[in-house]
Enzyme design. Structure first.
Site, PDB file in Angstrom:
ATOM      1  N   ASP A   1       2.433   0.434  10.241  1.00 58.35           N
ATOM      2  CA  ASP A   1       2.258  -0.156  11.570  1.00 58.35           C
ATOM      3  C   ASP A   1       2.897   0.712  12.633  1.00 58.35           C
ATOM      4  O   ASP A   1       2.730   0.463  13.823  1.00 58.35           O
ATOM      5  CB  ASP A   1       2.892  -1.555  11.616  1.00 58.35           C
ATOM      6  CG  ASP A   1       1.965  -2.595  11.011  1.00 58.35           C
ATOM      7  OD1 ASP A   1       0.770  -2.292  10.830  1.00 58.35           O
ATOM      8  OD2 ASP A   1       2.433  -3.709  10.711  1.00 58.35           O
TER       9      ASP A   1
ATOM     10  N   CYS B   1      -4.192  -2.867   3.277  1.00 57.42           N
ATOM     11  CA  CYS B   1      -3.127  -2.857   4.270  1.00 57.42           C
ATOM     12  C   CYS B   1      -2.107  -3.892   3.832  1.00 57.42           C
ATOM     13  O   CYS B   1      -2.466  -4.883   3.197  1.00 57.42           O
ATOM     14  CB  CYS B   1      -3.744  -3.250   5.622  1.00 57.42           C
ATOM     15  SG  CYS B   1      -2.558  -3.560   6.926  1.00 57.42           S
TER      16      CYS B   1
ATOM     17  N   TRP C   1       9.707  -1.493   6.884  1.00 56.08           N
ATOM     18  CA  TRP C   1       8.523  -1.685   7.716  1.00 56.08           C
ATOM     19  C   TRP C   1       8.564  -0.594   8.798  1.00 56.08           C
ATOM     20  O   TRP C   1       9.632  -0.294   9.338  1.00 56.08           O
ATOM     21  CB  TRP C   1       8.565  -3.093   8.357  1.00 56.08           C
ATOM     22  CG  TRP C   1       7.444  -3.270   9.333  1.00 56.08           C
ATOM     23  CD1 TRP C   1       6.133  -3.500   9.048  1.00 56.08           C
ATOM     24  CD2 TRP C   1       7.545  -3.190  10.766  1.00 56.08           C
ATOM     25  NE1 TRP C   1       5.405  -3.556  10.202  1.00 56.08           N
ATOM     26  CE2 TRP C   1       6.247  -3.374  11.277  1.00 56.08           C
ATOM     27  CE3 TRP C   1       8.603  -2.970  11.648  1.00 56.08           C
ATOM     28  CZ2 TRP C   1       5.978  -3.358  12.640  1.00 56.08           C
ATOM     29  CZ3 TRP C   1       8.326  -2.950  13.014  1.00 56.08           C
ATOM     30  CH2 TRP C   1       7.039  -3.158  13.495  1.00 56.08           C
TER      31      TRP C   1
ATOM     32  N   ASP D   1      17.889  19.960 -36.921  1.00 51.41           N
ATOM     33  CA  ASP D   1      18.534  19.867 -38.218  1.00 51.41           C
ATOM     34  C   ASP D   1      17.894  18.752 -39.031  1.00 51.41           C
ATOM     35  O   ASP D   1      18.029  17.576 -38.719  1.00 51.41           O
ATOM     36  CB  ASP D   1      20.018  19.570 -37.976  1.00 51.41           C
ATOM     37  CG  ASP D   1      20.791  19.501 -39.281  1.00 51.41           C
ATOM     38  OD1 ASP D   1      20.165  19.637 -40.346  1.00 51.41           O
ATOM     39  OD2 ASP D   1      22.009  19.312 -39.203  1.00 51.41           O
TER      40      ASP D   1
ATOM     41  N   ASP E   1      -6.771  -9.310  13.387  1.00 51.11           N
ATOM     42  CA  ASP E   1      -6.261 -10.676  13.239  1.00 51.11           C
ATOM     43  C   ASP E   1      -6.550 -11.539  14.486  1.00 51.11           C
ATOM     44  O   ASP E   1      -6.463 -11.046  15.605  1.00 51.11           O
ATOM     45  CB  ASP E   1      -4.737 -10.554  13.037  1.00 51.11           C
ATOM     46  CG  ASP E   1      -4.111 -11.835  12.565  1.00 51.11           C
ATOM     47  OD1 ASP E   1      -4.818 -12.848  12.447  1.00 51.11           O
ATOM     48  OD2 ASP E   1      -2.892 -11.812  12.306  1.00 51.11           O
TER      49      ASP E   1
ATOM     50  N   TRP F   1      -8.234  -5.451   4.457  1.00 51.61           N
ATOM     51  CA  TRP F   1      -7.653  -6.511   3.623  1.00 51.61           C
ATOM     52  C   TRP F   1      -6.134  -6.402   3.762  1.00 51.61           C
ATOM     53  O   TRP F   1      -5.524  -5.456   3.260  1.00 51.61           O
ATOM     54  CB  TRP F   1      -8.087  -6.307   2.177  1.00 51.61           C
ATOM     55  CG  TRP F   1      -7.557  -7.300   1.191  1.00 51.61           C
ATOM     56  CD1 TRP F   1      -6.249  -7.616   0.966  1.00 51.61           C
ATOM     57  CD2 TRP F   1      -8.311  -8.101   0.275  1.00 51.61           C
ATOM     58  NE1 TRP F   1      -6.142  -8.558  -0.027  1.00 51.61           N
ATOM     59  CE2 TRP F   1      -7.391  -8.864  -0.478  1.00 51.61           C
ATOM     60  CE3 TRP F   1      -9.673  -8.230   0.008  1.00 51.61           C
ATOM     61  CZ2 TRP F   1      -7.786  -9.748  -1.480  1.00 51.61           C
ATOM     62  CZ3 TRP F   1     -10.063  -9.104  -0.997  1.00 51.61           C
ATOM     63  CH2 TRP F   1      -9.134  -9.864  -1.721  1.00 51.61           C
ATOM     64  N   ASP F   2      -5.561  -7.390   4.435  1.00 55.91           N
ATOM     65  CA  ASP F   2      -4.130  -7.328   4.742  1.00 55.91           C
ATOM     66  C   ASP F   2      -3.336  -8.227   3.804  1.00 55.91           C
ATOM     67  O   ASP F   2      -3.883  -9.130   3.146  1.00 55.91           O
ATOM     68  CB  ASP F   2      -3.924  -7.766   6.207  1.00 55.91           C
ATOM     69  CG  ASP F   2      -2.717  -7.101   6.837  1.00 55.91           C
ATOM     70  OD1 ASP F   2      -1.854  -6.593   6.104  1.00 55.91           O
ATOM     71  OD2 ASP F   2      -2.647  -7.111   8.081  1.00 55.91           O
ATOM     72  N   MET F   3      -2.012  -8.027   3.752  1.00 57.34           N
ATOM     73  CA  MET F   3      -1.114  -8.815   2.894  1.00 57.34           C
ATOM     74  C   MET F   3       0.272  -8.693   3.514  1.00 57.34           C
ATOM     75  O   MET F   3       0.921  -7.659   3.371  1.00 57.34           O
ATOM     76  CB  MET F   3      -1.149  -8.185   1.507  1.00 57.34           C
ATOM     77  CG  MET F   3      -0.658  -8.999   0.364  1.00 57.34           C
ATOM     78  SD  MET F   3       1.094  -9.396   0.446  1.00 57.34           S
ATOM     79  CE  MET F   3       1.259 -10.329  -1.036  1.00 57.34           C
ATOM     80  N   ASN F   4       0.681  -9.725   4.228  1.00 58.05           N
ATOM     81  CA  ASN F   4       1.825  -9.551   5.119  1.00 58.05           C
ATOM     82  C   ASN F   4       3.141 -10.200   4.723  1.00 58.05           C
ATOM     83  O   ASN F   4       3.962 -10.476   5.605  1.00 58.05           O
ATOM     84  CB  ASN F   4       1.436 -10.030   6.527  1.00 58.05           C
ATOM     85  CG  ASN F   4       0.617  -8.980   7.250  1.00 58.05           C
ATOM     86  OD1 ASN F   4       0.919  -7.802   7.157  1.00 58.05           O
ATOM     87  ND2 ASN F   4      -0.420  -9.398   7.933  1.00 58.05           N
TER      88      ASN F   4
HETATM   89  C1  GLA Z   1      -0.270  -6.367   9.815  1.00 63.68           C
HETATM   90  C2  GLA Z   1      -1.077  -5.086   9.881  1.00 63.68           C
HETATM   91  C3  GLA Z   1      -1.459  -4.796  11.303  1.00 63.68           C
HETATM   92  C4  GLA Z   1      -2.242  -5.952  11.875  1.00 63.68           C
HETATM   93  C5  GLA Z   1      -1.442  -7.237  11.745  1.00 63.68           C
HETATM   94  C6  GLA Z   1      -2.258  -8.453  12.128  1.00 63.68           C
HETATM   95  O1  GLA Z   1       0.986  -6.205  10.369  1.00 63.68           O
HETATM   96  O2  GLA Z   1      -0.370  -4.032   9.320  1.00 63.68           O
HETATM   97  O3  GLA Z   1      -2.229  -3.615  11.379  1.00 63.68           O
HETATM   98  O4  GLA Z   1      -3.469  -6.073  11.199  1.00 63.68           O
HETATM   99  O5  GLA Z   1      -0.974  -7.428  10.421  1.00 63.68           O
HETATM  100  O6  GLA Z   1      -1.566  -9.603  12.020  1.00 63.68           O
END
Ligand code: GLA
Length: 725
Positions: A544, A522, A195, A52, A363, A473-476
């Site tokens: 994991d 990762c 997780w 409209d 690690d 390359w991880d990041m936890n």
């Molecule tokens: C994380 C990753 C795992 C491993 C650990 C090492 O949890 O997902 O695959 O690499 O860190 O500390």
């Protein structure tokens, strides 16, 4: 294809099978959305949205708010009368939060390139539409960018905001996408988890008001995911209308649907406005990052295959994207922190005999990293574990004919580390408040250039010290206690986004400086599995949780958006370290085959019978990986839904070959064989089952199905390979 009807001021964006239409309301210059769905002929569908003329604000100033409150605004703003979810919110110097955008001009560009170092889709087969909108009061320019692909049914959206005034402005919300839909009943599909349980599929009918998913963890997260789909209730893998949305970003996001009083829903997606502010100085601009929209009128399966094609062909850049990845063996579940050169070489030796192609040292190789309580940030080799250093180890591994890969977590620092002792203020923290630890570690404040440069030097030193051909390359941990010595009060709201930009900067340097590197992202498993990361790494560690049965659901949820070629998947030891479940070695192999494929176990210690199966699995990988990596994926059955079995298939693009995977997860007394209906084949072609030699027409396989005999026991699996001339 992008067209503009200059008489009626209508934009039409066509992909091969979808159309997206919006236009400029002549009198007011508002940008109004008209249609998104199956491809249509013609473009004049304005009647769908503006039934409209008298409702238009310019003609009816008295009721401007009634119009704004229900108009399908193409890019809604906060503060002037649209009370639904806004896409943009801007604060002026006085603290007023209001913006109103009017059409100014537009540009159509051939080909889509990526701007700068930030992730985004690209392709010569795409065109870009830039629509320039202006707020004359703020002197603000907003450019809506649409990437329209001519070879895949995907449209991308992003927004650039420019301050053309001589006063600073503050952006408090800049979403990449807003889409007002029609008033059909929809259900919402999202992905949730934790997780070890990432990307579980969730589907619920829409209810009135706000709903959606988001992250405030500074990363994509295990818990929620920047993907959602609106589907009609009849939607299955093969049927129903599906609108899929995904955000090309790796930090805080918000994906929402608001179902309003008239049963119309508004979908929004972008950087989470919570915890976000961006100071826009005169002349400065801000880029929202890109969101992807996919429409399918043939169910979820079609949407999935569209995302896969888009990401494989127009997002992932790695030279590995079209190549078989080396079969790796990772020592994490084999040794955890307890390893040395000798142990790693013993694994490598056995691995090379079995046909495995790369050793990945996880690690524990640096500083005094004997457990996960220390040493992050000290990226110098632990010579106690690795005498002779990295170079010696890598050379020895190479001599065995294996490539070498390494784990790093460059964004972190442990309180017990030389780096933290030297620079305690480099950890993200709020002055005067003790920052919280997670896994006994802090996150480095990468928004500060000295921290970023130091981190880059550390990565580079490791890379240059030996022949490293792969990096995990991880990041936890998530980000919290947001404070930074580098950002004053006015800029602190920029922290989360600046952090993501810094990670992109580092990863961009890594893949540019080492172009042949295979990078795998990762984050405590799959907490940063997103399209932003795929731009840098062709594969991402999925979870994991390496238990093969759990992986069925995790990989099903992941593959709803992401190509199989990107899913990090390994055969690991049993009883499984997360769940204690034992699954036959053969089944573990079949399930890992649906991803990148590799091993994560102590090959020197597993049962002889399993070890003997590895060369056969290696052969299987080489035989099928091209098909799995490049083919069309069809989800045939889900154990999540039926509680008994799971099945999927991959069909070669020419449809002449396919591989079906079937997993009988939970055995039940039933003597009839399973029957699985296949998809994507040529109806009148005769397909031959490679194992049995039996032949079936494509149409019988698709309409009646193939039979699979019952297994004795749980978690048993089979591969069926069919080919036609
Ligand atoms: C994380 C990753 C795992 C491993 C650990 C090492 O949890 O997902 O695959 O690499 O860190 O500390």
């Amino acid at each position: 294809m992008i067209s503009f009807n200059s008489e009626k001021l209508i934009f039409k964006l066509d992909t091969p099978n979808t159309s997206y239409v919006f236009g400029v309301e002549d009198k007011d210059k508002y940008l109004i959305h008209y249609y998104y769905g199956k491809r249509i002929s013609g473009d004049d569908v304005r009647f769908l949205a503006v039934p409209d003329e008298r409702a238009l604000p310019s003609l009816n100033k008295r009721d401007k708010l009634s119009f704004l409150d229900c108009a399908p605004y193409e890019y809604p703003t906060k503060g002037v009368g649209d009370f639904r979810t806004p896409a943009l919110s801007v604060k002026n110097e006085k603290g007023n939060e209001a913006a109103e955008l009017f059409y100014d001009s537009h540009k159509i560009i051939k080909g889509k390139t990526v701007k700068g170092k930030l992730p985004g889709t690209f392709g010569e087969t795409a065109d870009v539409l830039e629509v320039v909108l202006k707020d004359p009061v703020l002197d603000l320019t907003v450019i809506l960018r649409y990437g329209v692909f001519n070879d895949v049914d995907a449209i991308t959206r992003s927004v650039i905001v420019k301050n053309e005034s001589d006063k600073p402005l503050t952006l408090t919300r800049v979403l990449s996408l807003s889409l007002d839909t029609d008033d059909r009943d929809y259900e919402l599909i999202t992905l949730y988890g934790s997780w070890a349980r990432e990307r579980t599929i969730d589907r619920k009918p829409l209810r009135h008001g706000h709903q959606g998913v988001s992250s405030m963890r500074g990363i994509t997260s295990h818990q929620e995911h920047p993907f959602m789909a609106l589907v009609t209730p009849d939607t299955t893998q093969r049927t129903g209308d599906v609108y899929g949305f995904n955000f090309v970003y790796s930090g805080n996001f918000d994906a929402s649907v608001y179902l309003n009083q008239f049963n119309f829903s508004r979908v929004t997606l972008g950087i989470n406005p919570e915890g976000f502010e961006w100071k826009l100085d005169p002349g400065a601009e801000f880029d929202s990052q890109e969101a992807v929209m996919v429409f399918s009128d043939e169910g979820l399966g079609r949407m999935t295959r569209t995302f896969h094609d888009l990401y494989r062909n127009h997002l992932i850049r790695s030279p590995y994207k079209n190549r078989k990845r080396p079969i790796l063996i990772n020592n994490w579940e084999a040794t955890y922190f307890d390893f040395n050169t000798e142990k790693l070489l013993s694994i490598a030796k056995q691995a090379s005999k079995s046909g495995i192609e790369m050793l990945v040292m996880d690690d524990g190789w640096f500083g005094n990293r004997f457990d996960d309580n220390r040493a992050l940030g000290d990226w110098n080799v632990n010579e106690e574990k690795l005498p002779g250093g990295l170079k010696y180890l890598v050379d020895e591994v190479n001599k065995l004919g294996l490539k070498f890969g390494i784990w790093m977590e460059p964004e972190m620092v442990s309180p017990d580390s030389d780096l933290y002792r030297a620079h305690p203020d480099w950890a993200i923290q709020i002055e005067g408040r003790e920052a919280g630890l997670a896994r006994n570690q802090y996150v480095l404040d990468l928004t500060r250039s000295e921290v970023l440069e130091h981190t880059w030097r550390s990565i580079k030193a490791v890379m240059d010290s030996a022949n490293i051909e792969y990096v995990k390359w991880d990041m936890n941990r998530p980000l919290a206690d947001i404070g930074s010595k580098g950002l004053d009060k006015e800029h602190l709201g920029e922290f989360y986004h600046r952090y993501v930009l810094a990670v992109y900067e580092l990863q961009n340097r890594l893949v540019t400086q080492y172009p042949d590197l295979l990078l795998e992202n990762c984050s405590s498993g799959g907490a940063r599995f997103d399209p932003g990361m795929l731009y840098f790494s062709p594969q991402i560690w999925c979870s994991d949780d390496t238990d093969a049965v759990e992986r069925l659901s995790i990989q099903e949820g992941t593959a709803i958006v992401y190509p199989l070629s990107s899913m990090g998947a390994h055969v690991s030891d049993c009883p499984n370290h997360v769940l204690g479940r034992t699954v036959p070695f053969e089944t573990r192999g079949h399930i890992a085959l649906a991803g990148t494929f590799g091993y994560e176990l102590d090959i020197t210690r597993i049962p002889e019978e399993d070890k003997n199966m590895i060369p056969k699995q290696v052969e299987m990988y080489h035989k099928y990986n091209d098909l799995v990596r490049e083919g069309d994926y069809f989800r045939l059955a889900s154990v999540r839904e039926n509680g008994i079995y799971d099945s999927w298939m991959v069909v070669k693009k020419d449809k002449k070959e396919c591989l079906v995977t079937f997993v009988g997860v939970m055995n039940r007394p039933n003597y009839k064989p399973f029957k699985i209906r296949l998809e994507g084949l040529i109806p009148d072609k005769l397909y031959k089952d490679e194992d049995t030699g039996k032949e079936y027409y494509g149409d019988i396989l698709m309409n009646a199905g193939i039979t699979i005999n019952r297994f004795h026991g749980d978690a048993r699996s089979a591969l069926i390979h069919l080919k036609c001339e």
